[in-house]
Motif scaffolding. Structure first.
Motif, PDB file in Angstrom:
ATOM      1  N   ALA A  75      11.190   7.185  -1.396  1.00  0.00           N
ATOM      2  CA  ALA A  75      13.125   7.247  -1.486  1.00  0.00           C
ATOM      3  C   ALA A  75      12.705   9.113  -1.390  1.00  0.00           C
ATOM      4  O   ALA A  75      14.202   9.437  -1.626  1.00  0.00           O
ATOM      5  N   ASP A  76      12.209   9.587  -2.208  1.00  0.00           N
ATOM      6  CA  ASP A  76      12.493  11.110  -2.498  1.00  0.00           C
ATOM      7  C   ASP A  76      11.904  12.021  -1.370  1.00  0.00           C
ATOM      8  O   ASP A  76      13.176  12.487  -0.292  1.00  0.00           O
ATOM      9  N   LEU A  77      11.258  11.079  -0.267  1.00  0.00           N
ATOM     10  CA  LEU A  77      11.442  12.152   1.178  1.00  0.00           C
ATOM     11  C   LEU A  77      12.804  11.890   1.893  1.00  0.00           C
ATOM     12  O   LEU A  77      13.350  11.982   2.401  1.00  0.00           O
ATOM     13  N   ALA A  78      13.075  10.805   1.627  1.00  0.00           N
ATOM     14  CA  ALA A  78      14.444   9.821   1.873  1.00  0.00           C
ATOM     15  C   ALA A  78      15.605  10.815   1.722  1.00  0.00           C
ATOM     16  O   ALA A  78      16.897  10.759   2.959  1.00  0.00           O
ATOM     17  N   ALA A 134       0.655  -1.552   0.035  1.00  0.00           N
ATOM     18  CA  ALA A 134      -0.285   0.438   0.013  1.00  0.00           C
ATOM     19  C   ALA A 134       1.093   1.500   0.265  1.00  0.00           C
ATOM     20  O   ALA A 134       0.470   2.344  -0.164  1.00  0.00           O
ATOM     21  N   ALA A 135       1.896   0.771   0.838  1.00  0.00           N
ATOM     22  CA  ALA A 135       3.025   2.818   1.219  1.00  0.00           C
ATOM     23  C   ALA A 135       3.715   2.932  -0.942  1.00  0.00           C
ATOM     24  O   ALA A 135       3.639   1.396  -1.367  1.00  0.00           O
ATOM     25  N   ASP A 136       4.141   3.542  -1.086  1.00  0.00           N
ATOM     26  CA  ASP A 136       4.341   3.747  -2.254  1.00  0.00           C
ATOM     27  C   ASP A 136       6.658   4.652  -1.780  1.00  0.00           C
ATOM     28  O   ASP A 136       6.910   5.695  -1.631  1.00  0.00           O
ATOM     29  N   ALA A 137       7.015   3.357  -1.810  1.00  0.00           N
ATOM     30  CA  ALA A 137       8.905   3.468  -1.738  1.00  0.00           C
ATOM     31  C   ALA A 137       8.847   4.300  -2.564  1.00  0.00           C
ATOM     32  O   ALA A 137      10.162   4.790  -2.090  1.00  0.00           O
ATOM     33  N   ASP A 138       8.785   4.255  -3.806  1.00  0.00           N
ATOM     34  CA  ASP A 138       9.267   5.506  -4.683  1.00  0.00           C
ATOM     35  C   ASP A 138       9.264   7.199  -3.704  1.00  0.00           C
ATOM     36  O   ASP A 138      10.076   7.450  -4.177  1.00  0.00           O
ATOM     37  N   HIS A 139       8.197   7.214  -3.356  1.00  0.00           N
ATOM     38  CA  HIS A 139       8.375   8.426  -2.866  1.00  0.00           C
ATOM     39  C   HIS A 139       8.432   8.713  -1.501  1.00  0.00           C
ATOM     40  O   HIS A 139       9.178   9.702  -1.048  1.00  0.00           O
ATOM     41  N   ALA A 182       8.813   1.896   3.500  1.00  0.00           N
ATOM     42  CA  ALA A 182       8.323   0.805   2.590  1.00  0.00           C
ATOM     43  C   ALA A 182       9.843   0.385   1.496  1.00  0.00           C
ATOM     44  O   ALA A 182      10.376  -0.613   1.078  1.00  0.00           O
ATOM     45  N   TYR A 183      10.576   2.657   1.731  1.00  0.00           N
ATOM     46  CA  TYR A 183      11.760   2.345   0.928  1.00  0.00           C
ATOM     47  C   TYR A 183      13.000   1.619   1.638  1.00  0.00           C
ATOM     48  O   TYR A 183      13.356   0.576   0.541  1.00  0.00           O
ATOM     49  N   ILE A 184      12.520   1.709   2.824  1.00  0.00           N
ATOM     50  CA  ILE A 184      13.251   1.104   3.797  1.00  0.00           C
ATOM     51  C   ILE A 184      14.149   0.016   3.127  1.00  0.00           C
ATOM     52  O   ILE A 184      15.105  -0.822   3.059  1.00  0.00           O
ATOM     53  N   ALA A 185      12.147  -1.103   3.421  1.00  0.00           N
ATOM     54  CA  ALA A 185      12.184  -2.498   3.265  1.00  0.00           C
ATOM     55  C   ALA A 185      12.096  -2.573   1.755  1.00  0.00           C
ATOM     56  O   ALA A 185      12.982  -3.857   1.807  1.00  0.00           O
ATOM     57  N   SER A 186      12.315  -1.714   0.630  1.00  0.00           N
ATOM     58  CA  SER A 186      12.865  -2.186  -0.674  1.00  0.00           C
ATOM     59  C   SER A 186      14.359  -2.550  -0.940  1.00  0.00           C
ATOM     60  O   SER A 186      14.646  -3.328  -1.257  1.00  0.00           O
ATOM     61  N   LEU A 187      15.175  -1.825   0.581  1.00  0.00           N
ATOM     62  CA  LEU A 187      16.395  -2.471   0.492  1.00  0.00           C
ATOM     63  C   LEU A 187      17.084  -2.944   1.022  1.00  0.00           C
ATOM     64  O   LEU A 187      18.475  -3.563   0.341  1.00  0.00           O
ATOM     65  N   ARG A 188      16.406  -4.528   1.493  1.00  0.00           N
ATOM     66  CA  ARG A 188      16.916  -5.625   1.681  1.00  0.00           C
ATOM     67  C   ARG A 188      17.121  -6.847   0.606  1.00  0.00           C
ATOM     68  O   ARG A 188      17.192  -6.303  -0.465  1.00  0.00           O
ATOM     69  N   GLY A 241       5.165   5.675   6.117  1.00  0.00           N
ATOM     70  CA  GLY A 241       5.212   4.314   6.368  1.00  0.00           C
ATOM     71  C   GLY A 241       5.045   4.482   4.227  1.00  0.00           C
ATOM     72  O   GLY A 241       5.770   3.120   4.171  1.00  0.00           O
ATOM     73  N   ASP A 242       5.899   5.397   3.523  1.00  0.00           N
ATOM     74  CA  ASP A 242       6.147   4.990   2.398  1.00  0.00           C
ATOM     75  C   ASP A 242       8.134   4.819   3.011  1.00  0.00           C
ATOM     76  O   ASP A 242       8.441   4.561   1.891  1.00  0.00           O
ATOM     77  N   ILE A 243       7.998   5.994   3.934  1.00  0.00           N
ATOM     78  CA  ILE A 243      10.025   5.762   3.887  1.00  0.00           C
ATOM     79  C   ILE A 243      10.069   4.296   4.318  1.00  0.00           C
ATOM     80  O   ILE A 243      11.328   3.748   3.915  1.00  0.00           O
TER      81      ILE A 243
END
Length: 105
Positions: A32-35, A25-30, A99-105, A95-97
């Motif tokens: 990444a931008d926030l991070a 549900a979260a936006d990992a791309d968003h 999700a981005y961090i989770a995508s780095l696993r 949640g988006d941040i």
């Protein structure tokens, strides 16, 4: 007791907003931008980043922790804590941040 109750309420608010598939549900791309905008001055948030504080974990190391959970991380980001600046994140942004961090696993 009041702080404990506040943490429980925040956790319920965060996890109820995520449902069972928070990473979907979260936006990992968003995230990444926030991070890159808010977190990169202290953390290594992406490959190729050359500068960050030495005493804070990279986002990859956070993602690879055995107890990593996007829901817990989002809760952590929403709860004010002394070691990090107080960024006014919405539940969606946290949640988006996460999700981005989770995508780095």
């Amino acid at each position: 007791m009041r702080q404990h109750l506040r943490r429980i309420c925040l956790l319920l608010a965060v996890t109820s907003g995520f449902g069972t598939s928070s990473a979907l549900a979260a936006d990992a791309d968003h995230g990444a931008d926030l991070a890159k905008r808010w977190c990169a001055s202290c953390h290594v948030v992406a490959n190729g980043q050359t500068q960050a504080s030495a005493d804070v974990p990279s986002f990859v190391s956070v993602a690879r922790r055995p107890d990593f959970s996007p829901e817990r991380l989002a809760f952590f980001l929403l709860d004010p804590h002394p070691k990090m600046p107080n960024f006014p994140l919405s539940r969606t942004e946290a949640g988006d941040i996460a999700a981005y961090i989770a995508s780095l696993r």
